[in-house]
Design an enzyme around this catalytic site. Structure first.
Site, PDB file in Angstrom:
ATOM      1  N   SER A  59       0.803  -1.229   0.000  1.00  0.00           N
ATOM      2  CA  SER A  59       0.000   0.000   0.000  1.00  0.00           C
ATOM      3  C   SER A  59       0.830   1.269   0.000  1.00  0.00           C
ATOM      4  O   SER A  59       0.320   2.339  -0.353  1.00  0.00           O
ATOM      5  CB  SER A  59      -0.943   0.008   1.209  1.00  0.00           C
ATOM      6  N   ASP A 346      -2.355   8.865   7.455  1.00  0.00           N
ATOM      7  CA  ASP A 346      -3.369   8.080   8.155  1.00  0.00           C
ATOM      8  C   ASP A 346      -2.689   7.181   9.185  1.00  0.00           C
ATOM      9  O   ASP A 346      -1.553   7.454   9.582  1.00  0.00           O
ATOM     10  CB  ASP A 346      -4.235   7.286   7.164  1.00  0.00           C
ATOM     11  N   HIS A 349       0.308   5.265   6.787  1.00  0.00           N
ATOM     12  CA  HIS A 349       1.031   5.760   5.608  1.00  0.00           C
ATOM     13  C   HIS A 349       1.481   7.210   5.749  1.00  0.00           C
ATOM     14  O   HIS A 349       0.792   8.016   6.363  1.00  0.00           O
ATOM     15  CB  HIS A 349       0.131   5.635   4.375  1.00  0.00           C
TER      16      HIS A 349
END
Length: 381
Positions: A59, A346, A349
C-alpha cells in the site's frame, strides 16, 4: 530446459520490441542516442533517464490495483487523493507516493497500475505498477483483508503483461531496453503488520524475529531471481521503516511514543536484505542493486522534523481514536488542514510531503540513505 529458455527469451524479446516500438510511436520528434554499450536507443524528445520503471510492492506504493478487488484494503475514496490532481485513485496518501516522485525525477510520466494498463498496451510504454495494498512476500500475508495481490502474484501479472504484449509479434532482440529499465520493489512491511503481529496468525509462535526474517529473505531471494530471469537487471529495493512509530502502533500504547520493540523486531529483516543484495549482485551476472534505507530516512526525519517543516510526527492527519491511528481514514472524513506539517497521513502511511522528501533522497541521496549508489547513478549506468 533449453526449450523453456528459448520461449522465455522469445517472450522477453517480443516485449522489448513492442516497448521500443511504442517509444518510437509515442509522438514528438525522436532523439537517437548511443549508450555506453554502443546500442542506439530511440526515445521521444524529452524522454526519461530510463526507458521504463516496473513497480512491485504494497500500500505504500499501490496506485489503484486494489480498487476492483474484493478487498478491505482500498483507498479509492475521498479524502484520499485530496491533494492529487484528479482526486482519489487508490493511492494510500493525500497525494504522491514515493514512486510517483521517483518517476517524475527520472523524467517518466506517472506509472499506471496494472489493473488499468492491462487494458491497453499503449499505457505500458513507460512501465507498470503491480503493487497491491496488504500484499506481502508470503502468500498468506494480508488475508484479513480478503483479496490482495501477494508478490508472487504480482510477478505472475508481470509475466501476463509480457504474454499480452507478445501475442502477435515476432522476436526482435532489443533486450537493452528492458535491461536499462528500473525494477522498484518495496515488500515486507505487511509480513509483519498483517501477519507476524496479528493474533490470528501462527507465525509468531513458530518463529523468533531472526528466524522469521530468514524465512522472508529466503523467499524474497527466489522472487527477485524470477524477475531477473524475466529480464530485470536494475533493481531498487526499499527496506522497512520505523514501523513502531506509525500512528497505529503508537495508538496501541499509552505514552504517545514509538513502540521500540516493534522497531527492533524488523531490524533483522533489513540486515538480511543487505546480505541478500550482496549475494544476488555476485550470483546474478549483470545485475545492479540499490538499497533504500527507509529506517535511516525516518530516523533522520523524526530527529530533524522541524528543519524539514514538520510539526506533527506521532499522529495521523486523517483517522479516528488515539493518535488518529486506531481506525484509519474513513470515507468523507475531514482531514487536517495543515497536511504539509504532518509526517503521517493516516494510521499507516506517510503524507505526500514525506513521500516526496523520501523519493528525492532515494533518487540523489548519500549512502546513509541509499546504498551503494543512488537511483540517479543507477539510471546512468
Amino acid at each position: 530446459m533449453g526449450c523453456k529458455l528459448e520461449v522465455l527469451t522469445l517472450k522477453i524479446d517480443c516485449f522489448l520490441y513492442l516497448l521500443a516500438i511504442g517509444m518510437l510511436s509515442g509522438g514528438g520528434p525522436l532523439v537517437m542516442a548511443q549508450n555506453p554499450d554502443g546500442v542506439v536507443d530511440a526515445f521521444p524528445a524529452g524522454g526519461g533517464m530510463v526507458p521504463a520503471m516496473f513497480i512491485f510492492g504494497d500500500s505504500l506504493i499501490d496506485n489503484g490495483n486494489n480498487n476492483d478487488l474484493n478487498s478491505f484494503a482500498k483507498a479509492n475514496y475521498f479524502p484520499y487523493g485530496i491533494d492529487f490532481n484528479g482526486g482519489p485513485t487508490g493511492r494510500f496518501s493525500n497525494g504522491y507516493t514515493m514512486v510517483d516522485e521517483i518517476a517524475q525525477l527520472l523524467g517518466l510520466p506517472l506509472i499506471p497500475p496494472y489493473s488499468q494498463a492491462s487494458n491497453s498496451r499503449d499505457q505500458m510504454l513507460h512501465g507498470v505498477n503491480f503493487a497491491s495494498a496488504a500484499a506481502g512476500i508470503l502468500d498468506i500475508t494480508g488475508r484479513n483483508f480478503v483479496d490482495r495481490l501477494p508478490f508472487n502474484q504480482q510477478i505472475k501479472n508481470f509475466e501476463n503483461a509480457l504474454d499480452q504484449i507478445t501475442d502477435n509479434l515476432g522476436a526482435v532482440d532489443v533486450a537493452q531496453v528492458l535491461s536499462r529499465s528500473l525494477f522498484f520493489v518495496g515488500m515486507g512491511s505487511n509480513d509483519y503488520l498483517n501477519n507476524y503481529l496479528m493474533p490470528n496468525y501462527p507465525t509468531r509462535n513458530q518463529y523468533n524475529s531472526q528466524q522469521f526474517a530468514d524465512l522472508l529473505v529466503k523467499e524474497y531471494t527466489t522472487q527477485l531471481s524470477k524477475l531477473y530471469n524475466l529480464g530485470a537487471r536494475k533493481f531498487v529495493l526499499a527496506g522497512i521503516g520505523l514501523m513502531g512509530c506509525i500512528p497505529n502502533m503508537v495508538a496501541r500504547g499509552t505514552t504517545g511514543r514509538c513502540d521500540e520493540d516493534v522497531n527492533q523486531l524488523v531490524l533483522p529483516f533489513n540486515e538480511n536484505m543487505r546480505t541478500m543484495i550482496n549475494s544476488l549482485s555476485t550470483n546474478l551476472p549483470g545485475s545492479k542493486f540499490v538499497y533504500i534505507n527507509v529506517d535511516n530516512m525516518f530516523r533522520d526525519l523524526l530527529a530533524n522534523a522541524r528543519s524539514y517543516g514538520f510539526r506533527i510526527v506521532n499522529r495521523g492527519c486523517c483517522g479516528i481514536g488515539r493518535n488518529r491511528g486506531q481506525v484509519t481514514c474513513l470515507p468523507f472524513q475531514t482531514p487536517c488542514r495543515n497536511r504539509k506539517e504532518y509526517v503521517f497521513w493516516d494510521a499507516f502511511h506517510p503524507t505526500e510531503a514525506v513521500n516526496v522528501l523520501m523519493g528525492k533522497k532515494a533518487f540523489s541521496g548519500t549512502p546513509q540513505f541509499v546504498y551503494p549508489i543512488n537511483i540517479q547513478q543507477l539510471a546512468n549506468i
